[in-house]
Design a protein around this motif. Structure first.
Motif, PDB file in Angstrom:
ATOM      1  N   VAL A 358      70.345  -8.185  74.987  1.00  0.00           N
ATOM      2  CA  VAL A 358      70.131  -9.237  75.985  1.00  0.00           C
ATOM      3  C   VAL A 358      70.380 -10.561  75.295  1.00  0.00           C
ATOM      4  CG1 VAL A 358      68.406 -10.425  77.397  1.00  0.00           C
ATOM      5  CG2 VAL A 358      68.503  -7.924  77.399  1.00  0.00           C
ATOM      6  N   VAL A 359      71.185 -11.426  75.909  1.00  0.00           N
ATOM      7  CA  VAL A 359      71.535 -12.713  75.298  1.00  0.00           C
ATOM      8  C   VAL A 359      70.987 -13.854  76.152  1.00  0.00           C
ATOM      9  CG1 VAL A 359      73.594 -11.708  74.272  1.00  0.00           C
ATOM     10  CG2 VAL A 359      73.775 -12.881  76.482  1.00  0.00           C
ATOM     11  N   GLY A 360      71.284 -15.093  75.720  1.00  0.00           N
ATOM     12  CA  GLY A 360      70.746 -16.275  76.384  1.00  0.00           C
ATOM     13  C   GLY A 360      71.305 -16.488  77.781  1.00  0.00           C
ATOM     14  N   GLN A 366      72.123 -20.780  76.380  1.00  0.00           N
ATOM     15  CA  GLN A 366      73.207 -19.959  75.862  1.00  0.00           C
ATOM     16  C   GLN A 366      72.990 -19.588  74.400  1.00  0.00           C
ATOM     17  OE1 GLN A 366      76.946 -21.914  76.591  1.00  0.00           O
ATOM     18  NE2 GLN A 366      76.624 -22.025  78.803  1.00  0.00           N
ATOM     19  N   THR A 367      73.265 -18.329  74.078  1.00  0.00           N
ATOM     20  CA  THR A 367      73.237 -17.884  72.686  1.00  0.00           C
ATOM     21  C   THR A 367      74.415 -18.505  71.950  1.00  0.00           C
ATOM     22  OG1 THR A 367      72.137 -15.792  73.222  1.00  0.00           O
ATOM     23  CG2 THR A 367      73.408 -15.872  71.179  1.00  0.00           C
ATOM     24  N   PRO A 368      74.171 -19.132  70.805  1.00  0.00           N
ATOM     25  CA  PRO A 368      75.266 -19.820  70.105  1.00  0.00           C
ATOM     26  C   PRO A 368      76.164 -18.852  69.338  1.00  0.00           C
ATOM     27  CG  PRO A 368      73.247 -20.014  68.841  1.00  0.00           C
ATOM     28  CD  PRO A 368      72.873 -19.326  70.130  1.00  0.00           C
ATOM     29  N   VAL A 369      77.408 -19.241  69.181  1.00  0.00           N
ATOM     30  CA  VAL A 369      78.307 -18.555  68.254  1.00  0.00           C
ATOM     31  C   VAL A 369      77.959 -19.037  66.855  1.00  0.00           C
ATOM     32  CG1 VAL A 369      80.704 -18.322  67.505  1.00  0.00           C
ATOM     33  CG2 VAL A 369      80.136 -18.274  69.946  1.00  0.00           C
ATOM     34  N   LEU A 370      77.773 -18.114  65.909  1.00  0.00           N
ATOM     35  CA  LEU A 370      77.385 -18.516  64.557  1.00  0.00           C
ATOM     36  C   LEU A 370      77.695 -17.426  63.547  1.00  0.00           C
ATOM     37  CD1 LEU A 370      74.590 -16.801  63.787  1.00  0.00           C
ATOM     38  CD2 LEU A 370      73.534 -18.474  65.280  1.00  0.00           C
ATOM     39  N   TYR A 464      67.563 -15.484  66.398  1.00  0.00           N
ATOM     40  CA  TYR A 464      67.419 -14.269  65.601  1.00  0.00           C
ATOM     41  C   TYR A 464      67.544 -13.056  66.513  1.00  0.00           C
ATOM     42  CZ  TYR A 464      62.843 -15.881  67.228  1.00  0.00           C
ATOM     43  OH  TYR A 464      61.829 -16.407  67.997  1.00  0.00           O
ATOM     44  N   LEU A 465      67.567 -11.883  65.922  1.00  0.00           N
ATOM     45  CA  LEU A 465      67.538 -10.625  66.657  1.00  0.00           C
ATOM     46  C   LEU A 465      66.093 -10.136  66.719  1.00  0.00           C
ATOM     47  CD1 LEU A 465      70.525  -8.982  64.753  1.00  0.00           C
ATOM     48  CD2 LEU A 465      70.597  -9.570  67.176  1.00  0.00           C
ATOM     49  N   HIS A 466      65.721  -9.527  67.830  1.00  0.00           N
ATOM     50  CA  HIS A 466      64.339  -9.035  67.898  1.00  0.00           C
ATOM     51  C   HIS A 466      64.179  -7.957  68.963  1.00  0.00           C
ATOM     52  CE1 HIS A 466      63.153 -11.202  71.641  1.00  0.00           C
ATOM     53  NE2 HIS A 466      64.022 -12.123  71.227  1.00  0.00           N
ATOM     54  N   ASP A 467      63.075  -7.261  68.853  1.00  0.00           N
ATOM     55  CA  ASP A 467      62.628  -6.265  69.825  1.00  0.00           C
ATOM     56  C   ASP A 467      62.126  -7.013  71.070  1.00  0.00           C
ATOM     57  OD1 ASP A 467      61.655  -3.933  71.014  1.00  0.00           O
ATOM     58  OD2 ASP A 467      59.844  -3.867  69.774  1.00  0.00           O
ATOM     59  N   THR A 468      61.806  -6.285  72.114  1.00  0.00           N
ATOM     60  CA  THR A 468      61.258  -6.902  73.322  1.00  0.00           C
ATOM     61  C   THR A 468      60.433  -5.884  74.097  1.00  0.00           C
ATOM     62  OG1 THR A 468      61.812  -7.963  75.437  1.00  0.00           O
ATOM     63  CG2 THR A 468      63.375  -6.348  74.582  1.00  0.00           C
ATOM     64  N   PRO A 469      59.344  -6.338  74.740  1.00  0.00           N
ATOM     65  CA  PRO A 469      58.611  -5.420  75.628  1.00  0.00           C
ATOM     66  C   PRO A 469      59.289  -5.271  76.985  1.00  0.00           C
ATOM     67  CG  PRO A 469      57.522  -7.559  75.543  1.00  0.00           C
ATOM     68  CD  PRO A 469      58.655  -7.625  74.563  1.00  0.00           C
ATOM     69  N   ALA A 470      60.269  -6.135  77.291  1.00  0.00           N
ATOM     70  CA  ALA A 470      60.933  -6.111  78.603  1.00  0.00           C
ATOM     71  C   ALA A 470      62.149  -5.195  78.567  1.00  0.00           C
ATOM     72  CB  ALA A 470      61.330  -7.536  78.999  1.00  0.00           C
ATOM     73  N   PHE A 474      67.553  -3.897  79.949  1.00  0.00           N
ATOM     74  CA  PHE A 474      68.711  -3.254  79.334  1.00  0.00           C
ATOM     75  C   PHE A 474      69.466  -2.361  80.312  1.00  0.00           C
ATOM     76  CE2 PHE A 474      66.049  -4.103  75.547  1.00  0.00           C
ATOM     77  CZ  PHE A 474      66.949  -4.922  74.867  1.00  0.00           C
ATOM     78  N   SER A 475      68.858  -2.043  81.441  1.00  0.00           N
ATOM     79  CA  SER A 475      69.548  -1.217  82.442  1.00  0.00           C
ATOM     80  C   SER A 475      70.492  -2.045  83.313  1.00  0.00           C
ATOM     81  CB  SER A 475      68.517  -0.514  83.339  1.00  0.00           C
ATOM     82  OG  SER A 475      67.770  -1.467  84.076  1.00  0.00           O
ATOM     83  N   GLN A 476      70.414  -3.378  83.206  1.00  0.00           N
ATOM     84  CA  GLN A 476      71.297  -4.243  83.975  1.00  0.00           C
ATOM     85  C   GLN A 476      72.680  -4.280  83.327  1.00  0.00           C
ATOM     86  OE1 GLN A 476      70.175  -5.861  86.834  1.00  0.00           O
ATOM     87  NE2 GLN A 476      68.250  -4.747  86.515  1.00  0.00           N
ATOM     88  N   SER A 477      73.744  -4.419  84.132  1.00  0.00           N
ATOM     89  CA  SER A 477      75.084  -4.516  83.557  1.00  0.00           C
ATOM     90  C   SER A 477      75.329  -5.902  82.968  1.00  0.00           C
ATOM     91  CB  SER A 477      76.148  -4.199  84.620  1.00  0.00           C
ATOM     92  OG  SER A 477      76.033  -5.086  85.723  1.00  0.00           O
ATOM     93  N   ARG A 478      74.791  -6.924  83.612  1.00  0.00           N
ATOM     94  CA  ARG A 478      74.863  -8.287  83.065  1.00  0.00           C
ATOM     95  C   ARG A 478      73.494  -8.622  82.492  1.00  0.00           C
ATOM     96  NH1 ARG A 478      77.532 -13.926  85.221  1.00  0.00           N
ATOM     97  NH2 ARG A 478      76.258 -15.310  83.924  1.00  0.00           N
ATOM     98  N   ARG A 479      73.470  -9.007  81.204  1.00  0.00           N
ATOM     99  CA  ARG A 479      72.182  -9.130  80.517  1.00  0.00           C
ATOM    100  C   ARG A 479      72.046 -10.492  79.817  1.00  0.00           C
ATOM    101  NH1 ARG A 479      73.963  -3.935  79.596  1.00  0.00           N
ATOM    102  NH2 ARG A 479      74.741  -4.386  77.507  1.00  0.00           N
ATOM    103  N   ASP A 480      72.130 -11.570  80.574  1.00  0.00           N
ATOM    104  CA  ASP A 480      71.843 -12.890  80.007  1.00  0.00           C
ATOM    105  C   ASP A 480      70.516 -13.372  80.594  1.00  0.00           C
ATOM    106  OD1 ASP A 480      73.341 -12.961  82.441  1.00  0.00           O
ATOM    107  OD2 ASP A 480      73.652 -15.119  82.187  1.00  0.00           O
ATOM    108  N   PHE A 481      69.443 -13.065  79.886  1.00  0.00           N
ATOM    109  CA  PHE A 481      68.094 -13.345  80.386  1.00  0.00           C
ATOM    110  C   PHE A 481      67.211 -14.089  79.377  1.00  0.00           C
ATOM    111  CE2 PHE A 481      69.307  -9.272  82.498  1.00  0.00           C
ATOM    112  CZ  PHE A 481      69.323  -9.729  83.806  1.00  0.00           C
ATOM    113  N   SER A 482      67.653 -14.222  78.132  1.00  0.00           N
ATOM    114  CA  SER A 482      66.766 -14.755  77.096  1.00  0.00           C
ATOM    115  C   SER A 482      66.867 -16.272  77.009  1.00  0.00           C
ATOM    116  CB  SER A 482      67.095 -14.129  75.736  1.00  0.00           C
ATOM    117  OG  SER A 482      68.201 -14.772  75.131  1.00  0.00           O
ATOM    118  N   HIS A 483      66.063 -16.841  76.078  1.00  0.00           N
ATOM    119  CA  HIS A 483      66.107 -18.277  75.816  1.00  0.00           C
ATOM    120  C   HIS A 483      67.088 -18.619  74.700  1.00  0.00           C
ATOM    121  CE1 HIS A 483      62.382 -18.291  78.188  1.00  0.00           C
ATOM    122  NE2 HIS A 483      62.598 -19.583  78.360  1.00  0.00           N
TER     123      HIS A 483
END
Length: 586
Positions: A358-360, A366-370, A464-470, A474-483
């Motif tokens: 899941v990305v920003g 938006q999740t940055p390119v880095l 950073y990369l991390h786990d999530t309780p949500a 991950f069952s969604q096809s489009r997964r831009d939900f994070s901060h």
């Protein structure tokens, strides 16, 4: 278009049998052209950013002709022009390298008299500058990625000597092999180059699909355009030809107007074609359920010329990457919502560690390119809530419910992270929080937004990369939900990859650490390179070419930047220059 007269070339003269005697007049003319940093033959006449390379190239020949005036002149010029003409094979535009001008005046240049010093020097240097520009673009790309917020690392030093490559290729009669020495060496690149040729042909020869579907088409439904759909799926490789028999049996789902279906034969959306649609959906970032709804129709109806553009942009972005180590690495492709972990960047087998992420959020976070290096991981981490989230999201809730922090397993602590003793919530500490003198952190546990593990690679964006309780996301096809940070679907599997060469760590000890309430930090023996990348065309580990929606609009930004592209200055690419950081924003 420049005319022959405008180019200043004389009328053809009788050819000489012997090679031209290179005299001081040639050296003077070549030196004069280089010193002005302007070339009258070229559309982009200013070659200031290629001056160092062109000077180095002619210095190796004592400022004498490289292309004209020797026994291999005609073949070398032909080979050089062929390279420029084939720039499109790499997603580059041959017009940027003045191929039409150089081809149009090739024969005139071959017939020049030995004492036509200026005209000889002009054609010779024009071809050299154009070839240098082409090779530079092919290796480094046409624009500075930092200028469009792709925070990729600068190269530590120049590893490629383009002038020497050209000179040696001329001497060894191997000009045709030059692009292979210069193009990106990542496995993705030759695959994309081959796909570019295929999709250009498809775009030219395949009728555009224009499905008109009023409601979601389900397996077994009838639709008059099934034949067109079948032919399209065959063309793009999602349906083998031996599974293309059209069925006109009675459909399992009849429309309200049953008489219409009974009076004429309407093709059926059969299981074989459903399989092809599922393949297409998977390759285009859609839920692969075989149901043809609005999203699938939009992707099917998009012109194949758009896929050509996506491939070209993917190849450009690969050129921006500095030379990568062949060891362990982790890559996240943001619009693919996927992570790949490699034992070696050259690894191509299907056993690569791969998982959903899941990305920003596209609009706000938006999740940055880095590019960075992972140095440690935290089991059962604290979540230090960013001040922006505190102000916009938590404070309004806290003002309505003074028990909110307890309900969310959060606490107030000092801004100075060396003093993290929790502070009780009261009117005074609430005011301090509003003033930024205190901050909020979430304790380890089931509600923690980071889940049970956090993978840290220090970077200025603090992602950073991390786990999530949500996990449901991950069952969604489009997964831009994070901060902005990236949540991983299988944190234990990623931890096993990261810690596999660390003493005392195995799947059992990792699972134990992820289920023990105590926070624990593990330093890595060797840092692991991490790349957050953005490309909407990408070959997966099964060699499937996949296309993804441009969720952040980066493709549009890049296309606009490329339309204004100029010669890329070397000082924007390397650490070696003191002005490198200044050049990043130019």
């Amino acid at each position: 278009m420049q005319t022959l007269l405008a180019l200043g070339l004389p009328m053809p003269a009788a050819p000489t049998e012997d090679p031209l005697n290179q005299e001081p007049g040639i050296a003077q003319e070549i030196t004069a052209i280089i010193s002005t940093k302007q070339h009258p033959y070229l559309m982009l006449s200013n070659f200031e950013n290629r001056t160092e390379d062109i000077e180095s190239l002619y210095k190796m020949s004592n400022h004498q002709l490289l292309w004209l005036g020797n026994r291999n002149t005609e073949k070398n010029i032909t080979d050089g022009l062929n390279l420029l003409a084939k720039a499109a094979d790499h997603g580059l535009n041959p017009k940027n390298y003045d191929i039409e001008t150089l081809q149009r005046n090739r024969q005139i240049a071959l017939l020049l008299k030995p004492d036509s010093y200026k005209e000889l020097a002009l054609y010779d240097t024009a071809l050299s500058i154009s070839l240098l520009r082409y090779l530079h673009d092919l290796h480094y790309g046409r624009i500075n990625p930092q200028g469009i917020n792709f925070n990729l690392k600068l190269r530590e030093k120049k590893l490629l000597d383009l002038p020497a490559l050209i000179k040696n290729s001329l001497a060894q009669n191997t000009l045709a092999k030059l692009p292979l020495s210069v193009e990106p060496q990542l496995k993705q690149y030759p695959k994309l180059k081959q796909a570019l040729a295929s999709y250009r042909q498809l775009a030219a020869n395949t009728p555009r699909l224009k499905l008109d579907i009023k409601k979601t088409l389900l397996p077994g439904d009838a639709h008059p355009q099934i034949g067109e759909l079948r032919r399209f799926l065959i063309a793009v490789g999602d349906l083998p030809e031996d599974k293309t028999v059209i069925s006109t049996e009675k459909p399992s789902h009849l429309p309200k107007d049953k008489t219409a279906i009974s009076t004429k034969i309407v093709p059926i959306y059969t299981d074989a074609i459903v399989t092809g649609v599922k393949s297409f959906q998977k390759r285009h970032g859609l839920t692969a359920d075989g149901h043809i709804g609005k999203g699938t129709v939009a992707m099917l109806n998009e012109p194949l010329s758009q896929r050509v553009i996506q491939i070209e942009l993917a190849m450009e972005r690969l050129r921006w990457l500095p030379e990568l180590n062949t060891g362990t690495s982790i890559i996240v492709n943001i619009p693919a919502f996927q992570l790949w972990a490699f034992d070696s960047i050259a690894q191509t087998d299907a056993n690569i560690v791969n998982m959903k992420v899941v990305v920003g959020k596209a609009l706000k976070h938006q999740t940055p390119v880095l590019m960075a290096e992972m140095h440690y991981i935290d089991f059962m981490p604290y979540w230090n809530v960013p001040s922006s989230i505190t102000k916009k999201e938590i404070l309004p809730k806290l003002l309505k419910n003074n028990n909110y922090l307890n309900q969310e397993n959060m606490e107030l602590v000092a801004v100075n992270r060396n003093t993290e003793t929790p502070t009780a919530l009261n009117r005074e500490t609430l005011n301090m929080l509003q003033q930024g003198k205190l901050r909020i952190r979430q304790r380890p546990g089931g509600k923690n937004a980071l889940g049970r593990i956090k993978f840290i690679f220090p970077n200025k964006e603090d992602v950073y990369l991390h786990d999530t309780p949500a996990n449901a996301l991950f069952s969604q096809s489009r997964r831009d939900f994070s901060h902005g940070c990236v949540r991983v679907a299988n944190p234990q599997k990623l931890a096993e990859f990261v810690l596999k060469n660390q003493d005392d760590w195995n799947p059992e000890t990792i699972q134990l650490a992820m289920n023990t309430p105590k926070n624990r930090r593990v330093l890595l023996k060797e840092p692991i390179p991490v790349l957050f990348f953005y490309t909407t065309a990408f070959f997966d580990q099964f060699d499937n070419l996949e296309f993804y929606p441009d969720i952040y609009g980066h493709d549009a930004v890049l296309l606009k930047a490329l339309s204004k592209a100029n010669d890329l200055p070397d000082q924007s690419l390397f650490f070696s220059s003191n002005t490198a950081q200044e050049a990043l924003i130019k």
